[in-house]
Design a protein around this motif. Structure first.
Motif, short mmCIF file in Angstrom:
data_model
loop_
_atom_site.label_atom_id
_atom_site.label_comp_id
_atom_site.label_asym_id
_atom_site.label_seq_id
_atom_site.Cartn_x
_atom_site.Cartn_y
_atom_site.Cartn_z
N LYS A 1 -7.11 -1.32 -6.45
CA LYS A 1 -5.77 -0.93 -6.03
C LYS A 1 -5.32 0.26 -6.88
N SER A 2 -4.52 1.10 -6.31
CA SER A 2 -4.02 2.27 -7.02
C SER A 2 -3.27 1.86 -8.28
N SER A 3 -3.45 2.63 -9.34
CA SER A 3 -2.71 2.38 -10.58
C SER A 3 -1.23 2.70 -10.41
N TYR A 4 -0.87 3.38 -9.33
CA TYR A 4 0.52 3.70 -9.05
C TYR A 4 1.27 2.54 -8.41
N SER A 5 0.60 1.45 -8.05
CA SER A 5 1.26 0.37 -7.32
C SER A 5 2.21 -0.44 -8.19
N CYS A 22 1.04 -0.71 -1.01
CA CYS A 22 -0.20 -0.14 -1.51
C CYS A 22 -1.38 -0.58 -0.65
N GLU A 49 -5.73 -1.26 -0.80
CA GLU A 49 -6.87 -1.52 -1.67
C GLU A 49 -8.09 -0.92 -0.99
#
Length: 65
Positions: free
Chosen positions: A17-21, A28, A30
């Protein structure tokens, strides 16, 4: 080429998953790399459908993003 598949087909993949989530979840997606394809799903609905695209299509998407 892209196809939808059930989550049971892609259950053995390592999903990222994005670290921005953030910790709250948020909106978000995956992504998991499979053999010859990339799998994409909604992080809030992991039992839902999975979209599969070729590695070339994913590379093109990333290049344009």
């Amino acid at each position: 080429m892209n196809t939808a598949e059930s989550s049971t087909v892609a259950s053995d993949l390592a999903w990222f998953k994005s670290s921005y989530s953030g910790a709250e979840g948020g909106d978000c997606v995956e992504v998991a790399a499979g053999t010859g394809s990339v799998h994409i799903r909604d992080s809030k609905a992991v039992a839902g459908p999975v979209v599969r695209v070729s590695r070339a299509a994913w590379a093109g998407f990333l290049q344009g993003a």
